[in-house]
Scaffold this motif. Structure first.
Motif, PDB file in Angstrom:
ATOM      1  N   ARG A   1      42.459  36.034  48.531  1.00 55.20           N
ATOM      2  CA  ARG A   1      42.150  34.927  49.433  1.00 55.20           C
ATOM      3  C   ARG A   1      42.165  35.350  50.893  1.00 55.20           C
ATOM      4  N   ALA A   2      42.963  36.371  51.206  1.00 58.28           N
ATOM      5  CA  ALA A   2      43.046  36.867  52.585  1.00 58.28           C
ATOM      6  C   ALA A   2      41.930  37.851  52.926  1.00 58.28           C
ATOM      7  N   GLY A   3      41.066  38.147  51.955  1.00 49.04           N
ATOM      8  CA  GLY A   3      39.921  39.003  52.237  1.00 49.04           C
ATOM      9  C   GLY A   3      40.022  40.424  51.726  1.00 49.04           C
ATOM     10  N   TRP A   4      41.124  40.769  51.060  1.00 50.19           N
ATOM     11  CA  TRP A   4      41.282  42.114  50.507  1.00 50.19           C
ATOM     12  C   TRP A   4      40.601  42.208  49.145  1.00 50.19           C
ATOM     13  N   LYS A   5      40.100  43.396  48.832  1.00 50.81           N
ATOM     14  CA  LYS A   5      39.546  43.642  47.502  1.00 50.81           C
ATOM     15  C   LYS A   5      40.659  44.016  46.536  1.00 50.81           C
ATOM     16  N   LEU A   6      40.550  43.519  45.308  1.00 54.78           N
ATOM     17  CA  LEU A   6      41.436  43.914  44.218  1.00 54.78           C
ATOM     18  C   LEU A   6      40.584  44.663  43.202  1.00 54.78           C
ATOM     19  N   LEU A   7      40.981  45.890  42.871  1.00 54.41           N
ATOM     20  CA  LEU A   7      40.192  46.717  41.979  1.00 54.41           C
ATOM     21  C   LEU A   7      40.957  46.997  40.695  1.00 54.41           C
ATOM     22  N   LEU A   8      40.198  47.172  39.618  1.00 54.59           N
ATOM     23  CA  LEU A   8      40.765  47.541  38.319  1.00 54.59           C
ATOM     24  C   LEU A   8      40.093  48.825  37.853  1.00 54.59           C
ATOM     25  N   ASN A   9      40.880  49.894  37.730  1.00 56.40           N
ATOM     26  CA  ASN A   9      40.368  51.172  37.257  1.00 56.40           C
ATOM     27  C   ASN A   9      40.911  51.439  35.855  1.00 56.40           C
ATOM     28  N   PRO A  10      40.087  51.301  34.827  1.00 57.58           N
ATOM     29  CA  PRO A  10      40.578  51.450  33.451  1.00 57.58           C
ATOM     30  C   PRO A  10      40.965  52.878  33.085  1.00 57.58           C
ATOM     31  N   GLU A  11      40.633  53.846  33.957  1.00 54.68           N
ATOM     32  CA  GLU A  11      41.021  55.236  33.689  1.00 54.68           C
ATOM     33  C   GLU A  11      42.494  55.489  34.002  1.00 54.68           C
ATOM     34  N   ALA A  12      43.096  54.609  34.791  1.00 61.91           N
ATOM     35  CA  ALA A  12      44.520  54.737  35.128  1.00 61.91           C
ATOM     36  C   ALA A  12      45.320  53.911  34.120  1.00 61.91           C
ATOM     37  N   VAL A  13      46.143  54.579  33.327  1.00 61.98           N
ATOM     38  CA  VAL A  13      46.807  53.917  32.194  1.00 61.98           C
ATOM     39  C   VAL A  13      48.325  53.923  32.364  1.00 61.98           C
ATOM     40  N   THR A  14      48.918  52.751  32.187  1.00 62.58           N
ATOM     41  CA  THR A  14      50.376  52.598  32.141  1.00 62.58           C
ATOM     42  C   THR A  14      50.731  51.907  30.836  1.00 62.58           C
ATOM     43  N   TRP A  15      51.505  52.554  30.008  1.00 57.64           N
ATOM     44  CA  TRP A  15      51.898  51.957  28.725  1.00 57.64           C
ATOM     45  C   TRP A  15      53.031  50.957  28.945  1.00 57.64           C
ATOM     46  N   HIS A  16      52.891  49.830  28.266  1.00 60.52           N
ATOM     47  CA  HIS A  16      53.894  48.780  28.371  1.00 60.52           C
ATOM     48  C   HIS A  16      54.739  48.787  27.099  1.00 60.52           C
ATOM     49  N   PHE A  17      55.954  49.351  27.208  1.00 58.95           N
ATOM     50  CA  PHE A  17      56.882  49.364  26.074  1.00 58.95           C
ATOM     51  C   PHE A  17      57.682  48.061  26.107  1.00 58.95           C
ATOM     52  N   ARG A  18      57.062  47.027  25.606  1.00 56.36           N
ATOM     53  CA  ARG A  18      57.609  45.678  25.753  1.00 56.36           C
ATOM     54  C   ARG A  18      58.954  45.571  25.041  1.00 56.36           C
TER      55      ARG A  18
END
Length: 573
Positions: A431-448
C-alpha cells in the motif's frame, strides 16, 4: 567555534539574501563564522557579500570567490579548508531559519556531539532509494575531528549529488553515528526542524538543464551503487522463538549459518524459556560455528508478549539494509538468501520464496494465489512449486524486507499469537508503494512443529480476535472485498459426478458471486461450465480436509433414505 559554509551559484536575490537575512537574525556570532563560497557567480554575489563584510561583519563573514564554477563538493571543501570551527555546518543557499530563540538551531545540531564521542553527522535523516541511510546536507553539522578521520567530500562526484550519501557512508564505516534532530520520531522529515528548505536552488546544477542534471544524477547514483554494493546487501536474520530450543530452533540456526550469502547478524528473541545458550552444549557448538563464519549474534529475552512484539523489536534493533524474518521452525536451503536478494531492485520492499511443508505435497497448484482478495482461498502461492518471479500482494512466514520499507511497523492490535501478522505487515508495504516479490527458486522448508511457538497457546479466542482485526482492516481500512469461494469435492465415481451435475445450476444460483471451485475425478463432465474452476483431488487436499465432502459418509451419518441427488442438495444447498 562553529563554521557555517554556504556555497552559492547565481541565486543572490531569490535564495542567498533571504537565507543570510535569517542566519544573521537568529544566530549569535560570538563563536560563529559564516563562509560564503561564490561558486563562479556572475550576479553580483561577491559585491553583496563584500558590502556585508565592510559594514561591520569582517570578523564573522568570509568570502571565497572563484571565477569558474567548482561544483558543490569542491566549493564545500574550499570552505572547509578556510574554516576555523570545531564544528562545521553545511547550509544550502536556498534555506531559511524559521523564527526561534537565538542560536537554537546551532545548539540543536551541536547537542548530540556533546553527548556522544562517536557522533558523526546531525541533521535530517534520509534514505537513498536503493539503500544506505544518510544525513542530507541542506542543513547538517559534523565536526572537524570527523573530517580529519573521514576525509573531504569526494570531488569525483562532479557538480554534485550523492556526495552527502558517500560522506555519511564513509563515516559509518569508521564507526561514527548519525542523529536525527530534533528526535521527534518523524521518519523522513522532522516536524519541528527550525529550517525551511525550498529546494528550488540549482546551487550545484550549473545551468546544465533538466535533462543534463538528471543524466548526471543517475551517473552518480550508479557510481555510488557500485562503490557500496556490499553494504546495500547487509542482512540481519531475526528469529522469534518459544519453547523450541530442543526441537526445531537448532535447525534454523544451522541453516542460517550456512548461507552462501553470509548474514551480518543473527538476533534470537527468546519469548519462553529465557535460557543462557552459552551454557547449553548443543548451542556452544552452534555459537562456535556462527562465530567462525564471522556472524555477529545476540539473544534478546522477550517479554512473553508474543511474536508481534518481538518482530517489532527486531525492526528497531536491526542496523542493516535488509532484515530476514524467520520462524523458529524454518530451515532455509543454503542458497535461499542469495536468491532472495538477487531479484530485488530499488523499488522492492520485500522478497519471499517457497515455504513448503516438509510433510505436504509441493506439486503445482494453478489456482494458488497471493492476491489479497484471494486470502480466504486458503492456497498460498508460497506453498507450491511454480515458475518465474512474480509480484504479489502479501507474503507468508519468512521473507527479507528493507528496514525502511517496514517503518510502519507490525500491527499492534493483534493478540500474542499474531494471526495474520505477516499478511498485514507486508500488504502495508504494498500500500505504501513498495513491490513485493516471490522467487520460487528460494526455498525454506517449514518443519511445522506441533508444540511450542503459538501452538503452546490453547485459547482459540486469540485467533478469533485476530481474524476480526484482519476483517476490519480489509473492510474499513483497505476497502477490499475478499473473493468468496465455494469449494465442491467429488472424490467418487462417474455416475456420482453426472448426478451432481444436474443440480449445478441450483448451486450456481445460490452462490452467485462466489468463485466456484470443483475438485473432481472426471473433468469432462464440467468441460462446458466456463464459470467453474476445476482442480485435482490433491489440490483440494492442500486446501482442506476433504473427508467432510464425502457424500456417502454424509448420508450414513444422517441415516439417509432418499436419493443421492437429494443428498447433494442437502449437502450443498
Amino acid at each position: 567555534m562553529v563554521s557555517i559554509i554556504i556555497p552559492t551559484f547565481n541565486h543572490l536575490e531569490d535564495a542567498l539574501k533571504p537565507c543570510l537575512k535569517t542566519v544573521f537574525k537568529y544566530t549569535t556570532f560570538a563563536d560563529t563564522e559564516v563562509i560564503i563560497v561564490a561558486n563562479g557567480c556572475t550576479d553580483g554575489t561577491e559585491a553583496y557579500i563584500q558590502s556585508i563584510i565592510d559594514n561591520g561583519y569582517g570578523k564573522q563573514v568570509k568570502l571565497l570567490s572563484f571565477p569558474k564554477p567548482l561544483g558543490f563538493a569542491k566549493a564545500v571543501n574550499a570552505g572547509l579548508k578556510a574554516s576555523k570551527g570545531d564544528y562545521i555546518v553545511f547550509l544550502n543557499n536556498d534555506t531559511e531559519l524559521l523564527p526561534q530563540e537565538q542560536n537554537a538551531w546551532i545548539d540543536m545540531l551541536r547537542k548530540p556531539f556533546k553527548e556522544d564521542p562517536k557522533m558523526g553527522v546531525t541533521g535530517v535523516i534520509r534514505h537513498w532509494e536503493v539503500g544506505l541511510e544518510f544525513i542530507i546536507f541542506f542543513c547538517a553539522m559534523t565536526s572537524r575531528e570527523v573530517f580529519k578521520k573521514v576525509g573531504l567530500l569526494d570531488e569525483s562526484f562532479g557538480i554534485g549529488a550523492m556526495e552527502d550519501v558517500d560522506f555519511c557512508t564513509r563515516a559509518r564505516l569508521l564507526g561514527y553515528k548519525f542523529r536525527q534532530v530534533p528526535d521527534d520520531k518523524s521518519h523522513y522529515w522532522p516536524t519541528k526542524f527550525p529550517i525551511i528548505h525550498r529546494a528550488e536552488s540549482t546551487v550545484h546544477h550549473l545551468d546544465i538543464g533538466r535533462e543534463g542534471w538528471e543524466a548526471h544524477f543517475k551517473g552518480n547514483q550508479d557510481k555510488l551503487a557500485e562503490k557500496y554494493s556490499e553494504l546495500m546487501n547487509t542482512v540481519t536474520a531475526t528469529i522469534s522463538t518459544k519453547d523450541r530450543y530442543f526441537t526445531t530452533l537448532p535447525l534454523a540456526i544451522f541453516a542460517i549459518a550456512n548461507q552462501t550469502h553470509k548474514v551480518d547478524k543473527l538476533i534470537i528473541f527468546d519469548d519462553g524459556e529465557h535460557k543462557d545458550i552459552r551454557e547449553i552444549p548443543l548451542y556452544k557448538n552452534l555459537i562456535g560455528l556462527i562465530e567462525k563464519k564471522g556472524i555477529q549474534w545476540a539473544v534478546v529475552w522477550g517479554e512473553r508478549k508474543g511474536q508481534v512484539a518481538n518482530h517489532q523489536k527486531a525492526l528497531e534493533l536491526a542496523k542493516t539494509e535488509w532484515i530476514w524474518r524467520l520462524d523458529d521452525d524454518n530451515a532455509p536451503e543454503p542458497d535461499c538468501l542469495e536468491k532472495l536478494l538477487k531479484v530485488a531492485d530499488k523499488k522492492t520492499g520485500a522478497v519471499g520464496g517457497l515455504v513448503p511443508f516438509s510433510t505436504m505435497s509441493t506439486n503445482p497448484v494453478k489456482i494458488a494465489s497471493n492476491k489479497i482478495e484471494d486470502i480466504y482461498l486458503g492456497l498460498n502461492k508460497q506453498w507450491f512449486r511454480h515458475e518465474g518471479v512474480s509480484e504479489v500482494d502479501h507474503l507468508y512466514s519468512t521473507f527479507i524486507f528493507r528496514k525502511r520499507a517496514g517503518q510502519h511497523g507490525y500491527c499492534k492490535e493483534l493478540s500474542k499469537v499474531g494471526h495474520r501478522e505477516e499478511t498485514i505487515f507486508t500488504y502495508e508495504m504494498k500500500r505504501a508503494g513498495w513491490k513485493l516479490l516471490l522467487n520460487p527458486e528460494a526455498v525454506t522448508w517449514h518443519f511445522r512443529e506441533a508444540t511450542g511457538g503459538i501452538r503452546s497457546e490453547t485459547d482459540h479466542g486469540f485467533w478469533d480476535f485476530d481474524e476480526k482485526v484482519f476483517r476490519w482492516k480489509m473492510d474499513k481500512e483497505w476497502m477490499i472485498k475478499p473473493t468468496p469461494v465455494k469449494l465442491i469435492v467429488l472424490n467418487n465415481g462417474l455416475g456420482d459426478h453426472i448426478t451432481f451435475h444436474e443440480i449445478l445450476p441450483e448451486i450456481r444460483e445460490k452462490f452467485k458471486g462466489n468463485k466456484m471451485i470443483i475438485s473432481c475425478c472426471y473433468t469432462d463432465i464440467f468441460k462446458n461450465d466456463k464459470d467453474v474452476e476445476l482442480i485435482s483431488i490433491g489440490e483440494a487436499q492442500a486446501m482442506t480436509n476433504i473427508e467432510q465432502f464425502n457424500i456417502y459418509k454424509w448420508m450414513w451419518d444422517r441415516n439417509w433414505n432418499k436419493s443421492i441427488i437429494e443428498a447433494y442438495r442437502g449437502m450443498y444447498l
